[in-house]
Design a protein around this motif. Sequence first.
Motif, mmCIF file in Angstrom:
data_model
loop_
_atom_site.group_PDB
_atom_site.id
_atom_site.type_symbol
_atom_site.label_atom_id
_atom_site.label_comp_id
_atom_site.label_asym_id
_atom_site.label_seq_id
_atom_site.Cartn_x
_atom_site.Cartn_y
_atom_site.Cartn_z
ATOM 1 N N GLU A 50 0.748 -1.234 -0.180
ATOM 2 C CA GLU A 50 0.417 -0.336 0.270
ATOM 3 C C GLU A 50 1.299 1.864 0.069
ATOM 4 O O GLU A 50 0.812 2.310 -0.343
ATOM 5 C CB GLU A 50 -0.772 0.054 1.175
ATOM 6 C CG GLU A 50 -1.870 -1.170 1.302
ATOM 7 C CD GLU A 50 -1.638 -2.821 1.464
ATOM 8 O OE1 GLU A 50 -1.784 -2.857 1.676
ATOM 9 O OE2 GLU A 50 -0.464 -2.404 2.262
ATOM 10 N N ASP A 113 -5.836 6.461 -2.395
ATOM 11 C CA ASP A 113 -6.198 6.403 -1.484
ATOM 12 C C ASP A 113 -5.909 5.062 -0.729
ATOM 13 O O ASP A 113 -6.303 3.612 -1.333
ATOM 14 C CB ASP A 113 -7.519 7.079 -1.311
ATOM 15 C CG ASP A 113 -8.382 6.672 0.027
ATOM 16 O OD1 ASP A 113 -8.971 5.659 0.856
ATOM 17 O OD2 ASP A 113 -8.318 7.549 0.756
ATOM 18 N N VAL A 114 -5.873 4.471 0.929
ATOM 19 C CA VAL A 114 -5.854 3.768 1.220
ATOM 20 C C VAL A 114 -6.554 2.702 0.805
ATOM 21 O O VAL A 114 -6.484 1.299 0.864
ATOM 22 C CB VAL A 114 -4.826 3.219 2.606
ATOM 23 C CG1 VAL A 114 -4.431 1.332 3.164
ATOM 24 C CG2 VAL A 114 -3.022 4.083 2.154
ATOM 25 N N ARG A 115 -7.888 3.232 1.094
ATOM 26 C CA ARG A 115 -9.081 2.168 1.168
ATOM 27 C C ARG A 115 -9.416 1.908 -0.215
ATOM 28 O O ARG A 115 -9.906 0.442 0.172
ATOM 29 C CB ARG A 115 -10.207 2.695 1.771
ATOM 30 C CG ARG A 115 -9.918 3.493 3.161
ATOM 31 C CD ARG A 115 -10.820 4.156 3.977
ATOM 32 N NE ARG A 115 -11.350 5.181 2.986
ATOM 33 C CZ ARG A 115 -10.606 6.466 3.534
ATOM 34 N NH1 ARG A 115 -10.201 6.579 4.870
ATOM 35 N NH2 ARG A 115 -10.843 7.825 2.988
ATOM 36 N N GLU A 116 -8.677 2.860 -0.674
ATOM 37 C CA GLU A 116 -9.190 1.975 -2.237
ATOM 38 C C GLU A 116 -8.197 0.732 -2.663
ATOM 39 O O GLU A 116 -8.524 0.782 -3.729
ATOM 40 C CB GLU A 116 -9.283 3.805 -3.243
ATOM 41 C CG GLU A 116 -9.965 3.993 -2.993
ATOM 42 C CD GLU A 116 -11.692 4.012 -3.703
ATOM 43 O OE1 GLU A 116 -12.104 3.240 -4.448
ATOM 44 O OE2 GLU A 116 -12.641 4.113 -3.145
ATOM 45 N N THR A 117 -7.410 1.387 -2.356
ATOM 46 C CA THR A 117 -6.110 0.585 -3.038
ATOM 47 C C THR A 117 -6.179 -0.839 -2.257
ATOM 48 O O THR A 117 -6.403 -1.446 -3.021
ATOM 49 C CB THR A 117 -4.609 1.109 -2.473
ATOM 50 O OG1 THR A 117 -4.182 2.512 -2.956
ATOM 51 C CG2 THR A 117 -3.408 -0.134 -2.968
ATOM 52 N N ARG A 118 -7.080 -1.115 -1.556
ATOM 53 C CA ARG A 118 -6.689 -2.341 -1.037
ATOM 54 C C ARG A 118 -8.434 -3.035 -1.078
ATOM 55 O O ARG A 118 -8.461 -4.184 -1.953
ATOM 56 C CB ARG A 118 -7.584 -2.184 1.056
ATOM 57 C CG ARG A 118 -6.787 -2.085 1.167
ATOM 58 C CD ARG A 118 -6.382 -1.631 3.039
ATOM 59 N NE ARG A 118 -4.699 -1.643 4.115
ATOM 60 C CZ ARG A 118 -5.536 -0.708 4.796
ATOM 61 N NH1 ARG A 118 -6.247 -0.089 5.416
ATOM 62 N NH2 ARG A 118 -4.527 -0.582 5.258
ATOM 63 N N GLN A 119 -9.055 -2.436 -2.200
ATOM 64 C CA GLN A 119 -10.295 -2.792 -2.819
ATOM 65 C C GLN A 119 -10.209 -2.752 -4.623
ATOM 66 O O GLN A 119 -10.266 -3.907 -4.594
ATOM 67 C CB GLN A 119 -11.476 -1.678 -2.288
ATOM 68 C CG GLN A 119 -12.178 -1.381 -1.222
ATOM 69 C CD GLN A 119 -13.160 -0.135 -1.665
ATOM 70 O OE1 GLN A 119 -13.393 -0.209 -2.426
ATOM 71 N NE2 GLN A 119 -13.796 -0.270 -0.755
#
Length: 161
Positions: A50, A113-119
């Motif tokens: 990330e 965005d880290v949250r988007e990256t994980r998705q």
Amino acid sequence: MLEECQSAKERWGGVHDIIDRWLAERRELIVRMFAVNGGRGLDVEEAPIEERIQRFCEVLVDYVSAGHFEVYEQLLREAQEFRDADLEKARAVFVRLEDNTEHVLSFNDNYSDVRETRQHLSELDSDLSRLGEQLEERFELEDQLIQDLHEVHRDKVISEG
């Protein structure tokens, strides 16, 4: 008026420095992309994926922004000053770069965005592959602009300096 009195070297010699810095940013962009894609032997490889993606996205946006808001403008001004015949050809390249920018920045939209990256991690390999193709096209277009709008003036700039 004072600007009109400056020699070509004074006016356009700095463009070469701008391009050099920008091409150094391009190299960093490639290194960062390689690091995201699992490159070995890079200082950044130990960071979590990330973080590597975040840093890559930052460099990606910086590179694209520098092109649009610094380098392309300088190249266009220089071409206008020297009354280049290839100016229309260059404008067509600018249109292609605009389209390319939308594709390149969509990667940033998905991963900055880290949250988007994980998705999106399950799609990272295919997204990086598509991005690599887009960047390859972009680099070719940019190199064409540099050649057509700057390198052709090198002798004029040197001789007038």
